[in-house]
Write a protein that holds these residues in place. Structure first.
Motif, mmCIF file in Angstrom:
data_model
loop_
_atom_site.group_PDB
_atom_site.id
_atom_site.type_symbol
_atom_site.label_atom_id
_atom_site.label_comp_id
_atom_site.label_asym_id
_atom_site.label_seq_id
_atom_site.Cartn_x
_atom_site.Cartn_y
_atom_site.Cartn_z
ATOM 1 N N GLU A 39 34.396 37.438 37.865
ATOM 2 C CA GLU A 39 34.276 36.357 38.231
ATOM 3 C C GLU A 39 34.934 36.708 39.392
ATOM 4 O O GLU A 39 33.673 36.194 40.503
ATOM 5 C CB GLU A 39 34.870 35.108 37.561
ATOM 6 C CG GLU A 39 33.788 34.853 35.968
ATOM 7 C CD GLU A 39 35.046 36.263 35.091
ATOM 8 O OE1 GLU A 39 33.990 35.880 33.838
ATOM 9 O OE2 GLU A 39 35.484 36.716 35.298
ATOM 10 N N GLU A 40 36.435 37.179 39.881
ATOM 11 C CA GLU A 40 36.609 37.289 41.267
ATOM 12 C C GLU A 40 35.778 38.096 41.862
ATOM 13 O O GLU A 40 35.420 37.952 43.099
ATOM 14 C CB GLU A 40 37.910 37.652 40.760
ATOM 15 C CG GLU A 40 39.121 37.058 40.544
ATOM 16 C CD GLU A 40 39.999 37.550 40.394
ATOM 17 O OE1 GLU A 40 40.941 37.637 41.472
ATOM 18 O OE2 GLU A 40 40.911 37.782 39.015
ATOM 19 N N TRP A 41 35.011 39.827 41.648
ATOM 20 C CA TRP A 41 34.441 39.835 42.164
ATOM 21 C C TRP A 41 33.654 39.288 42.812
ATOM 22 O O TRP A 41 32.528 40.024 43.404
ATOM 23 C CB TRP A 41 34.123 41.655 41.477
ATOM 24 C CG TRP A 41 35.570 42.456 41.131
ATOM 25 C CD1 TRP A 41 35.513 42.663 40.115
ATOM 26 C CD2 TRP A 41 36.073 43.001 42.501
ATOM 27 N NE1 TRP A 41 36.686 43.098 40.718
ATOM 28 C CE2 TRP A 41 37.202 44.378 42.155
ATOM 29 C CE3 TRP A 41 35.387 43.593 43.555
ATOM 30 C CZ2 TRP A 41 37.560 44.992 42.329
ATOM 31 C CZ3 TRP A 41 36.582 44.330 44.296
ATOM 32 C CH2 TRP A 41 37.420 45.483 43.799
ATOM 33 N N ALA A 42 32.644 38.610 41.001
ATOM 34 C CA ALA A 42 31.324 38.018 42.405
ATOM 35 C C ALA A 42 31.590 37.038 43.222
ATOM 36 O O ALA A 42 30.155 36.814 43.806
ATOM 37 C CB ALA A 42 31.396 37.276 40.446
ATOM 38 N N ARG A 43 32.585 36.777 43.647
ATOM 39 C CA ARG A 43 32.577 35.510 44.808
ATOM 40 C C ARG A 43 33.416 35.994 45.572
ATOM 41 O O ARG A 43 33.140 35.251 47.000
ATOM 42 C CB ARG A 43 34.147 34.807 44.452
ATOM 43 C CG ARG A 43 33.462 33.633 43.017
ATOM 44 C CD ARG A 43 34.601 32.788 43.040
ATOM 45 N NE ARG A 43 36.191 32.913 42.688
ATOM 46 C CZ ARG A 43 36.430 33.003 40.788
ATOM 47 N NH1 ARG A 43 35.459 32.859 40.077
ATOM 48 N NH2 ARG A 43 37.803 33.344 40.644
ATOM 49 N N LEU A 44 33.010 37.679 46.218
ATOM 50 C CA LEU A 44 32.857 38.360 46.859
ATOM 51 C C LEU A 44 31.767 38.463 47.557
ATOM 52 O O LEU A 44 31.135 38.346 47.153
ATOM 53 C CB LEU A 44 33.523 39.546 47.430
ATOM 54 C CG LEU A 44 35.038 39.478 46.212
ATOM 55 C CD1 LEU A 44 35.437 41.201 46.576
ATOM 56 C CD2 LEU A 44 36.496 38.798 47.557
ATOM 57 N N ARG A 45 31.972 38.080 49.142
ATOM 58 C CA ARG A 45 30.615 37.979 50.221
ATOM 59 C C ARG A 45 30.317 39.819 49.026
ATOM 60 O O ARG A 45 30.628 40.668 49.431
ATOM 61 C CB ARG A 45 30.384 38.305 51.422
ATOM 62 C CG ARG A 45 31.504 38.711 52.499
ATOM 63 C CD ARG A 45 31.234 38.729 53.649
ATOM 64 N NE ARG A 45 32.466 38.981 54.349
ATOM 65 C CZ ARG A 45 32.487 38.700 55.791
ATOM 66 N NH1 ARG A 45 32.045 37.753 56.442
ATOM 67 N NH2 ARG A 45 32.988 39.699 56.529
ATOM 68 N N VAL A 46 28.393 39.472 49.509
ATOM 69 C CA VAL A 46 28.088 41.312 49.067
ATOM 70 C C VAL A 46 28.955 42.799 49.701
ATOM 71 O O VAL A 46 28.894 43.310 49.201
ATOM 72 C CB VAL A 46 26.642 40.952 49.158
ATOM 73 C CG1 VAL A 46 26.205 42.588 48.613
ATOM 74 C CG2 VAL A 46 26.565 39.838 47.777
ATOM 75 N N GLY A 47 28.861 42.110 51.031
ATOM 76 C CA GLY A 47 29.024 43.798 51.480
ATOM 77 C C GLY A 47 30.621 44.006 51.098
ATOM 78 O O GLY A 47 31.031 45.133 51.258
ATOM 79 N N ASP A 48 31.709 42.682 51.330
ATOM 80 C CA ASP A 48 32.798 43.090 50.921
ATOM 81 C C ASP A 48 32.902 44.244 49.228
ATOM 82 O O ASP A 48 33.906 45.212 48.725
ATOM 83 C CB ASP A 48 33.755 42.463 50.051
ATOM 84 C CG ASP A 48 34.444 41.437 51.588
ATOM 85 O OD1 ASP A 48 34.009 42.507 52.779
ATOM 86 O OD2 ASP A 48 34.526 40.105 51.657
ATOM 87 N N ARG A 49 32.224 43.645 48.361
ATOM 88 C CA ARG A 49 31.712 43.958 46.735
ATOM 89 C C ARG A 49 30.943 45.558 47.386
ATOM 90 O O ARG A 49 31.683 46.471 46.686
ATOM 91 C CB ARG A 49 30.298 43.478 46.420
ATOM 92 C CG ARG A 49 30.330 44.234 44.962
ATOM 93 C CD ARG A 49 28.600 43.327 44.495
ATOM 94 N NE ARG A 49 27.938 43.979 45.225
ATOM 95 C CZ ARG A 49 26.936 43.802 45.229
ATOM 96 N NH1 ARG A 49 26.328 42.807 44.128
ATOM 97 N NH2 ARG A 49 25.983 44.779 45.807
ATOM 98 N N ASP A 50 30.230 45.767 48.083
ATOM 99 C CA ASP A 50 29.555 47.008 48.300
ATOM 100 C C ASP A 50 30.647 48.388 48.917
ATOM 101 O O ASP A 50 31.107 49.218 48.771
ATOM 102 C CB ASP A 50 28.487 47.280 49.074
ATOM 103 C CG ASP A 50 27.235 46.920 48.415
ATOM 104 O OD1 ASP A 50 27.536 46.151 47.555
ATOM 105 O OD2 ASP A 50 25.796 46.546 48.978
ATOM 106 N N SER A 51 31.393 47.245 49.844
ATOM 107 C CA SER A 51 33.148 48.050 49.974
ATOM 108 C C SER A 51 33.501 48.773 49.203
ATOM 109 O O SER A 51 34.280 49.737 49.260
ATOM 110 C CB SER A 51 33.714 48.144 51.246
ATOM 111 O OG SER A 51 34.751 48.073 51.734
ATOM 112 N N ALA A 52 33.893 47.936 48.206
ATOM 113 C CA ALA A 52 34.899 48.151 46.772
ATOM 114 C C ALA A 52 34.641 48.933 45.962
ATOM 115 O O ALA A 52 34.551 50.148 45.189
ATOM 116 C CB ALA A 52 35.257 47.174 46.192
#
Length: 241
Positions: A39-52
């Motif tokens: 749920e925490e990862w899902a709340r990040l904006r998509v670009g931040d998720r893709d950076s991770a």
């Protein structure tokens, strides 16, 4: 992002088979450092998720990326080699953005994976409208609030462009030139789908290693996975040698 837990990542890979691509991405991240719930990862904006996800790619497989695509003009298969650093993009760190267009003032934010997971799937048009409604925090004209569905097309287009510009890591394109005919075009690069393919191959290799060592020494899956990759490789070399 280092020191990922092999057993946890294998479990996430197994569970992710039935997931839509967006859910699959955040599930994989939840099994790797730094420790965060899905749920925490899902709340990040998509670009931040893709950076991770790029960090996870670096940690597990290195920074070299390879893919291939056919040329739209001549059909020649064009092979591409690049690095994770070449598809990293600096993004503005603001949480909210405001634009004025045609007398309307609109405050918006980039979408998150949570936003994407909540979209209707029966219609692309319905999904676009729903995503805009999720990302627009306020729309005002002459001091009066305006529903998102009542915004005129030029305003919607300006907001859509603003959302994309606010999070460029979410939509990365690669410039390509065909060596056969010289045609030039660009291709979207999706780290989520690229990494999933890499994880699939890694999982199959890892499970084959478990099978080999369990068959040779009678060790359990847990015992094999708890070994360092170096020690596991030495044992495999002795078994297969």
């Amino acid at each position: 992002m280092v020191g990922f837990n092999t057993a946890a990542l294998l479990t996430a890979w197994e569970q992710a088979f039935a997931d839509p691509p967006v859910q699959r991405a955040v599930r994989l991240l939840s099994a790797a450092p730094p420790e965060k719930a899905v749920e925490e990862w899902a709340r990040l904006r998509v670009g931040d998720r893709d950076s991770a996800l790029l960090d996870l790619q670096d940690s597990m497989f290195g920074d070299a990326l390879e893919t291939a695509t056919p040329c739209p003009r001549c059909g020649e298969q064009v092979e591409l080699a690049f690095t994770t650093q070449q598809v990293r993009v600096d993004s503005a760190r603001a949480e909210n953005f405001t634009l004025t267009e045609g007398g309307y003032q609109v405050t918006y934010r980039p979408p998150t994976s949570e936003d994407l997971l909540g979209l209707p799937r029966h219609s692309m048009e319905a999904a676009r409208t729903a995503l805009l409604a999720r990302c627009v925090d306020a729309a005002v004209r002459n001091g009066q609030a305006v529903p998102v569905e009542d915004l005129p097309v030029p305003v919607v287009e300006a907001v859509t462009k603003g959302i994309a510009d606010a999070d460029p890591q979410a939509e990365v394109s690669i410039a390509i030139a065909c060596p056969e005919c010289g045609f030039q075009w660009s291709m979207d690069f999706d780290i989520a789908s690229y990494l999933w393919t890499e994880i699939q191959e890694w999982a199959h290799r890892t499970l084959r290693d478990v099978h080999t060592l369990a068959s040779a020494y009678g060790w359990s899956e847990r015992e094999v996975l708890e070994m360092s990759s170096q020690r596991r490789g030495l044992y495999l070399g002795m078994v297969e040698g």
